[in-house]
Design an enzyme around this catalytic site. Structure first.
Site, short mmCIF file in Angstrom:
data_model
loop_
_atom_site.label_atom_id
_atom_site.label_comp_id
_atom_site.label_asym_id
_atom_site.label_seq_id
_atom_site.Cartn_x
_atom_site.Cartn_y
_atom_site.Cartn_z
N HIS A 11 0.86 -1.19 0.00
CA HIS A 11 0.00 0.00 0.00
C HIS A 11 0.90 1.24 0.00
O HIS A 11 2.13 1.12 -0.06
CB HIS A 11 -0.96 -0.03 1.20
CG HIS A 11 -0.27 -0.27 2.51
ND1 HIS A 11 0.64 0.60 3.06
CD2 HIS A 11 -0.35 -1.31 3.38
CE1 HIS A 11 1.07 0.14 4.21
NE2 HIS A 11 0.50 -1.04 4.42
N HIS A 52 3.99 1.30 2.36
CA HIS A 52 5.18 0.60 1.83
C HIS A 52 5.85 1.44 0.73
O HIS A 52 7.07 1.57 0.67
CB HIS A 52 4.79 -0.73 1.20
CG HIS A 52 4.19 -1.72 2.13
ND1 HIS A 52 2.88 -2.13 2.02
CD2 HIS A 52 4.71 -2.41 3.17
CE1 HIS A 52 2.62 -3.02 2.96
NE2 HIS A 52 3.71 -3.22 3.67
N LYS A 62 5.32 3.36 11.75
CA LYS A 62 4.08 2.63 12.09
C LYS A 62 4.37 1.46 13.04
O LYS A 62 3.64 1.21 13.98
CB LYS A 62 3.44 2.13 10.80
CG LYS A 62 2.58 0.90 10.89
CD LYS A 62 1.15 1.28 11.03
CE LYS A 62 0.21 0.13 11.22
NZ LYS A 62 0.68 -1.20 11.00
N VAL A 94 2.21 6.56 7.00
CA VAL A 94 1.28 7.06 5.98
C VAL A 94 -0.14 6.63 6.40
O VAL A 94 -0.35 5.49 6.81
CB VAL A 94 1.63 6.51 4.59
CG1 VAL A 94 0.62 6.97 3.54
CG2 VAL A 94 3.04 6.94 4.21
N ARG A 129 -3.54 -5.22 6.89
CA ARG A 129 -4.65 -5.86 7.62
C ARG A 129 -5.97 -5.10 7.46
O ARG A 129 -7.03 -5.67 7.75
CB ARG A 129 -4.31 -5.96 9.10
CG ARG A 129 -3.19 -6.93 9.40
CD ARG A 129 -3.13 -7.22 10.89
NE ARG A 129 -2.42 -8.47 11.16
CZ ARG A 129 -1.12 -8.53 11.38
NH1 ARG A 129 -0.39 -7.43 11.37
NH2 ARG A 129 -0.54 -9.70 11.60
P1 AMP Z 1 5.00 -5.11 6.46
O1 AMP Z 1 4.78 -5.52 5.04
O2 AMP Z 1 3.74 -4.91 7.26
O3 AMP Z 1 6.01 -5.96 7.17
O4 AMP Z 1 5.65 -3.66 6.39
C1 AMP Z 1 6.86 -3.45 5.70
C2 AMP Z 1 7.41 -2.12 6.09
O5 AMP Z 1 6.47 -1.09 5.77
C3 AMP Z 1 7.67 -2.00 7.61
O6 AMP Z 1 8.88 -1.31 7.83
C4 AMP Z 1 6.49 -1.20 8.08
O7 AMP Z 1 6.75 -0.46 9.27
C5 AMP Z 1 6.26 -0.28 6.90
N1 AMP Z 1 4.90 0.23 6.92
C6 AMP Z 1 3.75 -0.49 7.03
N2 AMP Z 1 2.68 0.32 7.06
C7 AMP Z 1 3.16 1.58 6.95
C8 AMP Z 1 2.53 2.87 6.93
N3 AMP Z 1 1.22 3.01 7.03
N4 AMP Z 1 3.33 3.95 6.82
C9 AMP Z 1 4.69 3.81 6.72
N5 AMP Z 1 5.32 2.62 6.74
C10 AMP Z 1 4.57 1.53 6.86
#
Ligand code: AMP
Length: 278
Positions: free
Chosen positions: A32, A35, A147, A174, A185
């Site tokens: 999203h 990321h 986040k 974000v 999620r």
């Molecule tokens: P994930 O795929 O959930 O493991 O997230 C991958 C990376 O994206 C991690 O470093 C998260 O902290 C970051 N991330 C996830 N959601 C957000 C968001 N809303 N804003 C900024 N970074 C994010």
């Protein structure tokens, strides 16, 4: 954009031009704008960008949550190609955890409270997979989101303690227009829960407003977040925390270094987290 599966192929792509700088963005996919903000920042600051997409089984404490984790690889790859990513690593679980695997990284104090209380073994899985990503990619910089504040602190601690030769860059959260932090999620929220989940950020903002009006009692700030959630049908609150922004020790009074105000709560069967620095 190269899509690679094996460790050998990541290394070939990484070292084709030894003078290049590499930004690495570790993800679990279903990308999203949160990321993508990390990817864009990495794109600005490095000559090359690598992204990993791997739903890491060792950081899920129950297989139900792992199985329910959403995926859409085709869409993810299109977004990453548009963002001019150079290499995407999409390893199979057995590439990351081959038979006989038995070495894990345990970052200690900072992983114990908050998410560590609710999700046993979570950060051991995170630290281990991120250490492996660092060893495979050998990036110049690695990008993580605020986040997941405790995750970011854990990785920073690990990098310092184990002398990984890279910089950790933490990027702002974000949000959707109503303030809900973007998360893979969120798509699992029922419509009503999705609307009410905005109360998480509203509560954090209320705490931040109190803080800027001079309030330093941590319990009063926690109460702002709880009050916001009490206006919703939140299923369960795992924690509301006002903690030291580096050690994550719970505070009575917020001191000169400020605090991390954070919350984890369930809306239906979806667990959401968010935080703000004050
Ligand atoms: P994930 O795929 O959930 O493991 O997230 C991958 C990376 O994206 C991690 O470093 C998260 O902290 C970051 N991330 C996830 N959601 C957000 C968001 N809303 N804003 C900024 N970074 C994010």
């Amino acid at each position: 954009m190269k899509i690679v599966k094996t460790i050998a192929d990541v290394r070939i792509a990484r070292w084709r031009d030894a003078d290049s700088t590499w930004g690495l963005v570790p993800t679990m996919g279903f990308l999203h704008d949160g990321h993508m903000s990390l990817v864009h920042r990495a794109r600005q600051e490095n000559t090359h960008v690598g992204v990993s997409i791997f739903v890491n089984p060792t950081q899920f404490e129950n297989t139900g949550d792992l199985d329910a984790y959403p995926t859409d690889l085709t869409r993810d790859l299109a977004l990453l190609a548009d963002a001019q990513v150079d290499v995407v690593w999409v390893p199979a679980p057995e590439v990351v955890y081959p038979a006989g695997f038995q070495t894990y990284i345990d970052v200690e104090e900072v992983t114990r409270p908050l998410e560590g209380q609710s999700r046993a073994g979570h950060f051991r899985g995170v630290a281990t997979v991120v250490a492996k990503l660092f060893n495979v990619f050998q990036p110049t910089r690695a990008y993580f989101g605020q986040k997941d504040a405790q995750q970011a602190l854990t990785i920073q601690r690990m990098v310092e303690d184990l002398n990984f030769n890279l910089s950790v860059v933490i990027c702002e959260t974000v949000r959707e227009t109503d303030g809900l932090a973007m998360s893979s999620r969120n798509v699992r929220l029922r419509l009503r829960d999705r609307e009410q989940a905005a109360a998480l950020y509203a509560g954090l903002r209320a705490a931040q407003a109190q803080y800027s009006h001079g309030e330093r009692r941590a319990e009063v700030l926690r109460e702002c977040v709880r009050a916001s959630l009490s206006c919703t049908d939140v299923t369960e609150i795992d924690y509301v925390s006002v903690a030291d922004p580096v050690t994550l020790t719970e505070l009575d009074q917020v001191g000169a270094s400020g605090a991390l105000v954070s919350v984890a709560a369930w809306f239906g069967d979806v667990r959401l987290i968010d935080n703000l620095r004050v």
